[in-house]
Design an enzyme around this catalytic site. Structure first.
Site, PDB file in Angstrom:
ATOM      1  N   ASP A  97       0.824  -1.206   0.000  1.00  0.00           N
ATOM      2  CA  ASP A  97       0.000   0.000   0.000  1.00  0.00           C
ATOM      3  C   ASP A  97       0.863   1.263   0.000  1.00  0.00           C
ATOM      4  OD1 ASP A  97      -2.715   1.225   0.526  1.00  0.00           O
ATOM      5  OD2 ASP A  97      -1.639   1.988   2.273  1.00  0.00           O
ATOM      6  N   GLU A 120      10.723  11.059   3.082  1.00  0.00           N
ATOM      7  CA  GLU A 120      10.410  12.455   2.763  1.00  0.00           C
ATOM      8  C   GLU A 120      11.709  13.221   2.598  1.00  0.00           C
ATOM      9  OE1 GLU A 120       9.450  11.156   5.902  1.00  0.00           O
ATOM     10  OE2 GLU A 120       7.678  10.296   4.944  1.00  0.00           O
ATOM     11  N   ASP A 134     -11.025   1.986  -3.746  1.00  0.00           N
ATOM     12  CA  ASP A 134     -10.877   3.440  -3.616  1.00  0.00           C
ATOM     13  C   ASP A 134     -11.671   4.140  -4.720  1.00  0.00           C
ATOM     14  OD1 ASP A 134      -9.150   3.376  -1.405  1.00  0.00           O
ATOM     15  OD2 ASP A 134      -7.430   2.994  -2.706  1.00  0.00           O
ATOM     16  N   GLU A 180       1.456  -0.511  -4.983  1.00  0.00           N
ATOM     17  CA  GLU A 180       0.440   0.488  -5.257  1.00  0.00           C
ATOM     18  C   GLU A 180       1.151   1.829  -5.327  1.00  0.00           C
ATOM     19  OE1 GLU A 180      -3.406   2.877  -3.640  1.00  0.00           O
ATOM     20  OE2 GLU A 180      -1.649   2.528  -2.429  1.00  0.00           O
TER      21      GLU A 180
HETATM   22  C1  BGC Z   1      -5.458   2.578   0.004  1.00  0.00           C
HETATM   23  C2  BGC Z   1      -6.568   3.393   0.564  1.00  0.00           C
HETATM   24  C3  BGC Z   1      -6.112   3.946   1.896  1.00  0.00           C
HETATM   25  C4  BGC Z   1      -4.761   4.667   1.761  1.00  0.00           C
HETATM   26  C5  BGC Z   1      -4.153   4.937   3.079  1.00  0.00           C
HETATM   27  C6  BGC Z   1      -4.398   3.649  -0.216  1.00  0.00           C
HETATM   28  O1  BGC Z   1      -3.652   3.671  -1.206  1.00  0.00           O
HETATM   29  O2  BGC Z   1      -5.799   1.927  -1.187  1.00  0.00           O
HETATM   30  O3  BGC Z   1      -7.755   2.679   0.700  1.00  0.00           O
HETATM   31  O4  BGC Z   1      -7.060   4.858   2.360  1.00  0.00           O
HETATM   32  O5  BGC Z   1      -3.849   3.887   1.045  1.00  0.00           O
HETATM   33  O6  BGC Z   1      -3.733   3.725   3.624  1.00  0.00           O
END
Ligand code: BGC
Length: 578
Positions: free
Chosen positions: A211, A218, A323, A258
Site C-alpha cells: 500500500d 520524505e 478506492d 500500489e
Molecule cells: C489505500 C486506501 C487507503 C490509503 C491509506 C491507499 O492507497 O488503497 O484505501 O485509504 O492507502 O492507507
C-alpha cells in the site's frame, strides 16, 4: 523485466506471470457467523466460487486489528487478525483451503503508516523528543516542513501535519490525520517492518500488495514520492523476501506496488532487484477516457509506449478497486484525459472524491454491459495481471452517499435472498447496506441468478477467463500494437512460441469497420475464438467489422489448441449449468 524462477525450477515462470487477481474486502464478502460482518470463514466458504470463476489469486484488503477509520488501512497490530474477521488459525485454514483450490493468497501490507492508536504511536507521543521511540514517526515544530508534498486526501484534510498536544509537536500524515507516517529514516522502523513481512511469509502467504509505497521517505523540495531512499529500502525488502523464501524452500512471493504514478515514475519499482509488479493506473485512466469519448487514439499511443518498455508482465491491470477511481491532479495522466472522463461519463458528475471518481464500474458506465465487456476484453488480453474488484463480474451497483469510499464497498450479492445471501444477521447489524438501487437490486444482480442465465455478465466473464487460460499467448506472449486505421478501434497482437492471437476492440457506441494489415500472417487461417467461427484468411487488407463496443480475439495460423479449447464459446454456453 527479469523473470524470477520458482524455487527448485530455474526456468519456470513465477506464479503471478499473467495471473488474474480477484480483489475483495473480507468484511463485505461473506459472513459465516451471522454477525453482519464478512469474515475469513465466510471467504473460505466461497473459494469454490472463485475457482469456478477462473481467477488465480485473491487479494484481501487489510485483515489486521484496526479501529476501521480507514477501511482497515489504519492498523494497530501488524501481526494479528481483526477479531471480527477471525484469528490467525482461521487465516491458516483459509490459506490452506485456497491453496487446495489452486488459488494464491495476497495480503495488503501497509508499510507507510499506522493508526494513531498503534502502541508504537502512543509510545512515541510520551517519549522524549529525539528519543528512539519518538523517532518511530515523523515530527516537526512547524507545518511548513515538506511543504511541496501535495495533500492526497484533500476532501478530508487540508494539511499533511497534525498537532499532537501530548507530544507538543506536529506529526506527518500523508493520508488521514489519524494515520501517522512511520519514519523510515529510523533503522529500527525499517527492521520492525521487515519483521512484519517475515511474520506473514512464515504463515505461507503468496504475495503482498504494498500500500501507498511511494511515500516511505520524505525530503525537502520534492513531492516526497518515490525518492531514491524509498527505492533503496524496497530493494532491501525484496532481498529479505527472497532470502526468506529460499531458506524455507518456498517459491518467491509477489511484491505488488500500489504507486499511483505515471509509467515513468512507476517503472523504477520494477527495476532489477526491486518489486515484481506495479498497478498501471495510467492505463486504467486511459481505458476510461477512451470509452468515455469513443476515441482510441490516446489509448493506442499509451499502449504503444507500454509495448516499447517490455515490462508487460510486471503490470497489474485494474479497472476499479476499493478506492475512488484515482485520476490525480494532472501528474498521473494529462488534464485532457481527466476532462474526457469527467465530461464523457455523466455518472461521474457529483461523485468526485479527493482526486477521482467515487463510483463502482457498472454505475460509472451507466449500467451498459457493452462498454463493460469491451473494457474487460482489453483487460483480459493485455500483457500483465488483470484485476477484478469483487462484484464487478456481476455488474454490481454502489450506494452513493455512504461515508467516504463505502459507496463502493457494500456486501457481495450471492443470492436473491435477504441481504443477498451475504449474511443472516438482522439488517441494522450489517457492515454496509446491500444494494437495492433500481437496476442493481441484489434480488436480480447476484451470483446465483447470473449463474443460471447463459447470457449473464457473470457467465461472460467466466467464458473470457476460460478462453484466456487456453490462450497461452495472452498470459505470456509478446505484445505488439497494430495500427487499426479507425479512430475508435484498438488492435494488437499477442504472440508466443505456440500461437498468435489478434485482438481488436471498438470503444465507441457506433459500429466500426476497418482493414487491418495482417501481411506478416498473409494467407494464414483466422479463427475467432470467443464464438468459435472461421474468418477469411489473413491478408494485407483484412476486413473487420465490430458492432458498438464489439470485440474479437482471433487465432492466426494453425496452432492446435487442446480439444477442450477448440470452441471456447461452446464451453461457455455449457458453463451456465455448472
Ligand atoms: C489505500 C486506501 C487507503 C490509503 C491509506 C491507499 O492507497 O488503497 O484505501 O485509504 O492507502 O492507507
Amino acid at each position: 523485466m527479469a523473470v524470477q524462477a520458482e524455487a527448485g525450477s530455474p526456468t519456470a515462470q513465477p506464479w503471478w506471470d499473467g495471473a488474474v487477481i480477484y480483489q475483495l474486502m473480507p468484511r463485505s464478502f461473506s459472513d459465516a457467523n451471522g454477525d453482519g460482518i464478512g469474515d475469513l470463514q465466510g471467504l473460505q466458504n466461497r473459494l469454490r466460487y472463485l475457482r469456478w470463476l477462473g481467477v488465480d489469486a485473491i487479494w484481501l484488503t487489510p485483515i489486521y486489528p484496526s479501529p476501521l477509520r480507514d477501511g482497515g488501512y489504519d492498523i494497530t497490530d501488524f501481526t494479528d487478525v481483526h477479531p471480527e474477521l477471525g484469528d490467525l488459525a482461521g487465516l491458516h485454514r483459509l490459506i490452506e483451503a485456497a491453496h487446495g483450490q489452486g488459488l494464491k493468497v495476497i495480503l495488503d501490507l501497509v508499510l507507510n503508516h499506522t493508526s494513531n492508536l498503534h502502541p508504537w504511536f502512543q509510545r512515541a507521543r510520551f517519549a522524549a523528543p529525539g528519543s528512539a521511540e519518538r523517532n518511530y514517526y515523523v515530527w516537526s515544530d512547524s507545518e511548513e516542513r515538506y511543504g511541496t508534498a501535495p495533500v492526497l486526501f484533500r476532501h478530508f484534510e487540508d494539511s499533511n501535519w497534525q498537532w499532537d498536544e501530548l507530544a507538543g509537536q506536529f506529526y506527518l500524515h500523508r493520508f488521514l490525520h489519524h494515520q501517522p507516517d512511520l519514519n523510515y529514516d529510523n533503522p529500527a522502523v525499517q527492521e520492525a517492518m521487515l519483521q512484519v513481512v517475515e511474520f506473514w511469509l512464515e504463515r505461507g502467504v503468496d504475495g503482498f500488495r504494498l500500500d501507498a509505497i511511494p511515500f516511505l521517505f520524505e525530503r525537502e523540495d520534492t513531492r516526497c514520492e518515490g525518492l531514491p531512499e524509498t527505492h533503496a529500502f524496497l530493494k532491501r525488502l525484496r532481498s529479505r523476501v527472497q532470502e526468506s523464501s529460499r531458506r524455507r524452500g518456498r517459491p518467491e512471493v509477489l511484491l505488488l506496488a500500489e504507486a499511483i504514478q505515471p509509467m515513468d515514475e512507476a517503472m523504477p519499482y520494477l527495476d532489477e532487484g526491486e518489486l515484481n509488479a506495479a498497478f498501471n493506473f495510467g492505463l486504467t485512466a486511459h481505458l476510461f477516457a477512451a470509452v468515455a469519448y469513443g476515441q482510441a487514439a490516446d489509448l493506442v499511443q499509451f499502449l504503444t509506449e507500454l509495448s516499447e518498455r517490455d515490462v508487460g508482465r510486471g503490470w497489474a491491470l485494474p479497472l476499479r478497486n476499493h478506492d475512488e477511481l484515482w485520476l490525480g491532479d494532472g501528474h498521473l495522466v494529462p488534464q485532457e484525459v481527466i476532462h474526457r472522463i469527467r465530461d464523457g461519463l455523466p455518472a461521474a458528475r457529483g461523485h468526485w472524491l479527493n482526486w477521482g471518481i467515487n463510483r463502482r464500474l457498472a454505475p460509472l458506465l451507466n449500467g451498459d454491459p457493452r462498454p463493460n465487456m469491451a473494457l474487460h476484453a482489453l483487460l483480459y488480453s493485455l500483457p500483465g495481471m488483470p484485476c477484478i474488484y469483487y462484484g464487478d463480474e456481476l455488474g454490481m451497483g454502489d450506494w452513493p452517499g455512504l461515508r467516504d469510499r463505502d459507496a463502493n464497498r457494500t456486501p457481495m450479492a450471492w443470492t436473491p435472498e435477504r441481504n443477498g445471501g451475504f449474511s443472516s444477521a438482522p439488517d441494522p447489524l450489517l457492515v454496509l447496506p446491500p444494494i437495492t438501487a433500481p437496476g442493481y437490486d441484489y434480488r436480480v444482480v447476484n451470483v446465483e441468478v447470473q449463474k443460471s442465465l447463459n447470457g449473464s455478465l457473470l457467465n461472460w466473464h467466466r467464458r473470457m477467463l476460460m478462453s484466456r487460460k487456453l490462450l497461452s499467448a495472452l498470459r505470456h506472449g509478446d505484445f505488439r500494437v497494430l495500427p487499426s486505421g479507425h479512430p475508435s478501434m484498438v488492435s494488437y497482437v499477442r504472440q508466443s512460441l505456440e500461437m498468435t492471437v489478434l485482438v481488436a476492440v471498438n470503444l465507441s457506441g457506433t459500429g466500426a469497420s476497418t482493414q487491418l494489415n495482417l501481411t506478416p500472417w498473409q494467407g494464414q487461417r483466422v479463427r475467432e475464438l470467443l464464438w468459435g467461427c472461421d474468418f477469411p484468411e489473413a491478408t494485407e487488407e483484412w476486413f473487420v467489422y465490430l458492432p458498438a463496443y464489439g470485440f474479437g480475439w482471433w487465432l492466426l495460423g494453425d496452432a492446435e489448441l487442446s480439444t477442450s479449447s477448440k470452441s471456447a464459446a461452446g464451453v461457455a454456453s455449457r458453463s451456465a449449468s455448472t
